[in-house]
Scaffold this active site. Sequence first.
Site, PDB file in Angstrom:
ATOM      1  N   SER A 147      -1.424   8.559   5.463  1.00 36.08           N
ATOM      2  CA  SER A 147      -1.894   8.334   6.359  1.00 36.08           C
ATOM      3  C   SER A 147      -2.941   7.668   7.327  1.00 36.08           C
ATOM      4  O   SER A 147      -2.422   7.005   6.365  1.00 36.08           O
ATOM      5  CB  SER A 147      -3.059  10.154   6.359  1.00 36.08           C
ATOM      6  OG  SER A 147      -3.867   9.418   5.245  1.00 36.08           O
ATOM      7  N   GLY A 148      -2.887   7.593   8.754  1.00 37.29           N
ATOM      8  CA  GLY A 148      -3.276   6.762   8.895  1.00 37.29           C
ATOM      9  C   GLY A 148      -4.844   7.560   9.807  1.00 37.29           C
ATOM     10  O   GLY A 148      -4.935   8.365  10.423  1.00 37.29           O
ATOM     11  N   ARG A 149      -5.896   5.874   9.924  1.00 43.49           N
ATOM     12  CA  ARG A 149      -6.865   6.757  10.653  1.00 43.49           C
ATOM     13  C   ARG A 149      -7.475   5.749  11.379  1.00 43.49           C
ATOM     14  O   ARG A 149      -7.342   4.476  11.218  1.00 43.49           O
ATOM     15  CB  ARG A 149      -8.419   6.847   9.618  1.00 43.49           C
ATOM     16  CG  ARG A 149      -8.250   8.098   8.734  1.00 43.49           C
ATOM     17  CD  ARG A 149      -7.239   7.673   7.123  1.00 43.49           C
ATOM     18  NE  ARG A 149      -7.552   6.652   7.069  1.00 43.49           N
ATOM     19  CZ  ARG A 149      -8.046   6.362   5.622  1.00 43.49           C
ATOM     20  NH1 ARG A 149      -8.916   7.231   5.933  1.00 43.49           N
ATOM     21  NH2 ARG A 149      -9.029   5.741   5.511  1.00 43.49           N
ATOM     22  N   HIS A 203      -4.458  -6.890   5.052  1.00 43.44           N
ATOM     23  CA  HIS A 203      -3.833  -6.346   3.875  1.00 43.44           C
ATOM     24  C   HIS A 203      -4.368  -5.064   3.130  1.00 43.44           C
ATOM     25  O   HIS A 203      -5.900  -5.323   3.096  1.00 43.44           O
ATOM     26  CB  HIS A 203      -3.324  -7.166   2.852  1.00 43.44           C
ATOM     27  CG  HIS A 203      -2.457  -6.330   1.664  1.00 43.44           C
ATOM     28  ND1 HIS A 203      -2.457  -6.736   0.684  1.00 43.44           N
ATOM     29  CD2 HIS A 203      -1.579  -5.063   1.714  1.00 43.44           C
ATOM     30  CE1 HIS A 203      -2.224  -5.752  -0.625  1.00 43.44           C
ATOM     31  NE2 HIS A 203      -1.775  -4.664   0.646  1.00 43.44           N
ATOM     32  N   ASP A 204      -4.452  -3.772   2.950  1.00 47.62           N
ATOM     33  CA  ASP A 204      -5.385  -2.933   2.864  1.00 47.62           C
ATOM     34  C   ASP A 204      -6.049  -3.304   1.749  1.00 47.62           C
ATOM     35  O   ASP A 204      -7.635  -2.877   2.045  1.00 47.62           O
ATOM     36  CB  ASP A 204      -5.011  -1.525   2.524  1.00 47.62           C
ATOM     37  CG  ASP A 204      -3.717  -1.664   2.163  1.00 47.62           C
ATOM     38  OD1 ASP A 204      -3.095  -2.312   1.284  1.00 47.62           O
ATOM     39  OD2 ASP A 204      -3.068  -0.404   2.500  1.00 47.62           O
ATOM     40  N   THR A 239      -3.179   5.377  -3.682  1.00 50.44           N
ATOM     41  CA  THR A 239      -1.422   5.214  -3.490  1.00 50.44           C
ATOM     42  C   THR A 239      -0.965   4.505  -5.419  1.00 50.44           C
ATOM     43  O   THR A 239      -0.885   4.711  -6.023  1.00 50.44           O
ATOM     44  CB  THR A 239      -0.935   5.502  -2.702  1.00 50.44           C
ATOM     45  OG1 THR A 239      -0.659   6.740  -1.799  1.00 50.44           O
ATOM     46  CG2 THR A 239       0.439   5.350  -2.902  1.00 50.44           C
ATOM     47  N   ASN A 252      -1.230  -5.073  -9.194  1.00 52.17           N
ATOM     48  CA  ASN A 252      -0.339  -4.207  -8.890  1.00 52.17           C
ATOM     49  C   ASN A 252      -0.205  -2.727 -10.097  1.00 52.17           C
ATOM     50  O   ASN A 252       1.082  -3.066 -10.795  1.00 52.17           O
ATOM     51  CB  ASN A 252       1.192  -3.746  -7.996  1.00 52.17           C
ATOM     52  CG  ASN A 252       0.109  -5.311  -6.572  1.00 52.17           C
ATOM     53  OD1 ASN A 252      -0.381  -4.434  -5.390  1.00 52.17           O
ATOM     54  ND2 ASN A 252       0.746  -6.602  -6.632  1.00 52.17           N
ATOM     55  N   GLY A 308     -10.224   5.657  -1.764  1.00 52.12           N
ATOM     56  CA  GLY A 308     -10.391   7.124  -1.935  1.00 52.12           C
ATOM     57  C   GLY A 308     -10.189   7.800  -3.105  1.00 52.12           C
ATOM     58  O   GLY A 308     -10.258   8.799  -3.665  1.00 52.12           O
TER      59      GLY A 308
END
Length: 488
Positions: free
Chosen positions: A12-14, A237-238, A260, A297, A407
């Site tokens: 999703s995006g916010r 980069h998130d 994720t 990662n 999250g």
Amino acid sequence: MPYLAFDLGAESGRAIAGTLREGRLTLEEIYRFPNEPVRVPDGLHWDVLRLFHEMQEGLRRAVARYGTGLKSLAVDTWGVDFGLLGERDVLLANPYHYRDGRTRGLMEEAFKVVPREEIFSHTGIQFMPINSLYQLLAWRQQQPGLLSQARTLLMMPDLFNFFFSGIKASEFTIASTTQMYNPRTGTWATGMLDKLGLPATLLPAINPPGTITGRLLPRVARETGAGEIVVIAPGSHDTASAVAAVPAAGPDYLYISCGTWSLVGVEVREPVINEQTLSLNFTNEGGVGGTFRLLKNVTGLWLVQECRRTWERQGEALSYGELTALAREANPLTTVIDPDHPAFLNPEDMPAAIQGYCRETGQPVPQTKGEIVRCALESLALKYRWVLEKLEDILGKKLEVIHMVGGGTQNELLCRFTASATGRPVVAGPVEATAAGNLLVQAMALEEVESIAEAREIVRHSFALKTYEAVKTGPWEEKYKAFVKLLG
């Protein structure tokens, strides 16, 4: 007057507004939208135009909420994926999704031309078939005609910045995920790219995080009512933005940015590129505040997300909370998997993939939904411990505490498992670390926050954190030995 962060993840995006007042940051989610890839005959793509449409809608809603008082906006996304612009800045195709299978085997093809050791010495990046380097090789091999028309390569957040501002540039943290950037020289690894026959001329100038890219294009400003506010490149980069919001007060900590993917690592001042990090397949990605993120990662809650999607397709729609409750009731430490095994990259049926892996490795096969989810969560906690121990070996010191952000911290079972597996206290939060880091880097760019240290102090004062005490036990020790053996 708030800042506006666009935080795009794999699901999703916010659009999240952040207001800074008296040393505290307040967040308000303005708009949320799905981010669903689309499969067409040539492969799996991101629906990039739909995403930009949704981002403009988020900007409109922010203007409706705050008027023309927005200070700036900034975009962060996942890494490795990119779009190609041709003549007159035409987007040549929807960007491919990193889980598309077209890069299969291309790492090995690249090593025949430039050895693995040489690629690592140039880039310091973990080898994964999803890396931008192999995606660009796929373009050259499979669509050379389209690639020949390309003039500019823009990573996903850079592409959205271009859509907003008309400025073509790359940001340091996102550029560093490509395996085409040399962290020692601070430039693109053009010599390596030349050997691989890849057009380095596509790659734009690189700006540091916190750069004011430009202002909203007049058309976007008019259509959204936002006016020509400034567009800032945060830690694009998130994970870079998430790590900027880790509420650590001292240096000896491990961070886990959990969603994720799970990004498990430490901050260092210089990249660590040597035989040890090569053999462990660790990565050196760019960070905020003159740092690098030495990390691994690790496949994260993708395992549970895909199980949930599979069961939903089969007619049983369960929430994450319900799945976690089932896992809590399952027998502990029965079966483990390597979360990063290729079988789990993009299977059609994740529960079947987990069961098949357990069967092939001679372990009891989890049968119920709770057993499968518990297996996934316990295995993640054990992989976190493995990365922790390897990083302590590299750094020559003990990492006293684990900061878990993102999250995934909402899954208390995973947080408790991590404390038990590692024998370290786990400080969980903030959940919205990526958005908070994005917003605070905007404040740094506008000289309203002085440093990353001040930003982290603001995080500590702004968000509720929960500590899970270390409770490592004999059963966890025994299962960890079996897990390490499983990794080979």
